[in-house]
Motif scaffolding. Sequence first.
Motif, PDB file in Angstrom:
ATOM      1  N   THR A  17       0.820  -1.209   0.000  1.00 50.10           N
ATOM      2  CA  THR A  17       0.000   0.000   0.000  1.00 50.10           C
ATOM      3  C   THR A  17       0.852   1.256   0.000  1.00 50.10           C
ATOM      4  O   THR A  17       0.574   2.216  -0.734  1.00 50.10           O
ATOM      5  CB  THR A  17      -0.947  -0.011   1.221  1.00 50.10           C
ATOM      6  N   GLY A  38       0.841   3.751  -3.026  1.00 50.22           N
ATOM      7  CA  GLY A  38       0.324   5.079  -2.756  1.00 50.22           C
ATOM      8  C   GLY A  38       1.226   6.183  -3.277  1.00 50.22           C
ATOM      9  O   GLY A  38       0.754   7.219  -3.739  1.00 50.22           O
ATOM     10  N   GLY A  83      -3.970   1.466  -1.664  1.00 48.61           N
ATOM     11  CA  GLY A  83      -3.469   2.812  -1.421  1.00 48.61           C
ATOM     12  C   GLY A  83      -3.926   3.380  -0.096  1.00 48.61           C
ATOM     13  O   GLY A  83      -3.525   4.472   0.280  1.00 48.61           O
ATOM     14  N   PRO A 112      -1.422   7.514  -6.809  1.00 51.46           N
ATOM     15  CA  PRO A 112      -0.784   7.707  -5.517  1.00 51.46           C
ATOM     16  C   PRO A 112      -1.697   8.353  -4.479  1.00 51.46           C
ATOM     17  O   PRO A 112      -2.309   9.381  -4.726  1.00 51.46           O
ATOM     18  CB  PRO A 112       0.400   8.627  -5.854  1.00 51.46           C
TER      19      PRO A 112
END
Length: 289
Positions: A26, A30, A232, A286
Motif C-alpha cells: 500500500t 500510494g 493505497g 498515488p
Amino acid sequence: MDILLQQILNGLSIASVITLIAVGVTLIFGLTGIINFVHGEFLMVGSIVTWLAVGAGWGFPLALVAGIATVALLGLVLERGLFRFTLDRPTNGFIVSLGLIVVLQHIVILFWNANQKSIPRPLTTIWEVGGVRIAAVRVMVIVVTAAVVALTFFMITRSRYGRALRASVEDRDTAALMGIPVRRYITGVFVFGSALAGLGGALLIALFPITPFTGGTIVMKGFAVALIGGLGNLTGAVVAGLILGLVEGFSAGYGLSEWTDAYSFALMIIVLLVRPHGLFGGTSGPRVT
C-alpha cells in the motif's frame, strides 16, 4: 467454541504477516502507483536470511534484524537500479516486479535448493486459558506486527516526514516545487516497505517451514487484503488484515480449513463488487491515508 477461539488466534498470527505485506504494498503503491508483486519474494528472502543466520548460531532476535536489513538493502538496490526508471510508467514497474519473482526464486534455489526450510521455534512456551492453547511465538508475531503498524501510523500521521510524504502522494510535482525531495522519499518508502516484508519473512519462518515459492501464496493474500481495504489506503490494509484473520479462523474452526484460501478470495471478490474501491476507498493513483 474453544476450537473456534484457537483457530481465530492462529488465523490472526498468519494474518499479521500478511498485513505487513499489505502495508508495504500500500505504501509503495500510494506514492509510486507501482503494484509491486515481488514483495512476496522479499518476504521469502527475509525468511531465508533468518534461516541462514539461525543456522550459523545467531539468536533469533539478531537473525530477525539480519533478515530485515538484508531485504531493506535489496529494496534499495532494486529501487535505484530498476524501479526508479519505471516511475513514469507504473505498468512497466509491475512487469519488472513479475520478472524479479522468477529471478529471486531461482537464485535461492541455485544456492540453497527448493526444499522446505525451518528453524527451531524461538519461543516454546504455551499458555492454556480454558481450553485454548496460546503459543507464545504466535503472540510474539501479533504483538510485533501491532507495534510496527502503530509506529508506521504515527510516522505517517504525526511526523514531519509523514506530512511531506502525504504531500508527495497527493501531487509529486507540486511537492517537488515546494522543496520536498520526492525522489528521496520514494527511495525511503521502497526501503521501508521492503523492510516490512523482511520482517514478515522472519516472523513467518518462526511459525512455519518455508520454500522458495512461499512468497507467491503470501503476496496474493497480501494483495487481497490491500484490495479489500482499498489499494493505497493504509487504514484499510490493517483493518482488512484483521478481517482476513477472522475469516480464516472461522473457516478453520468449523472444519473447512481446505477452503480457507477460497473464502479469503471470495471475500475480496464480494467486497470489490459492492465497493469497487475497497471498504475504505482506494485509488488508481498515488495516495496514502
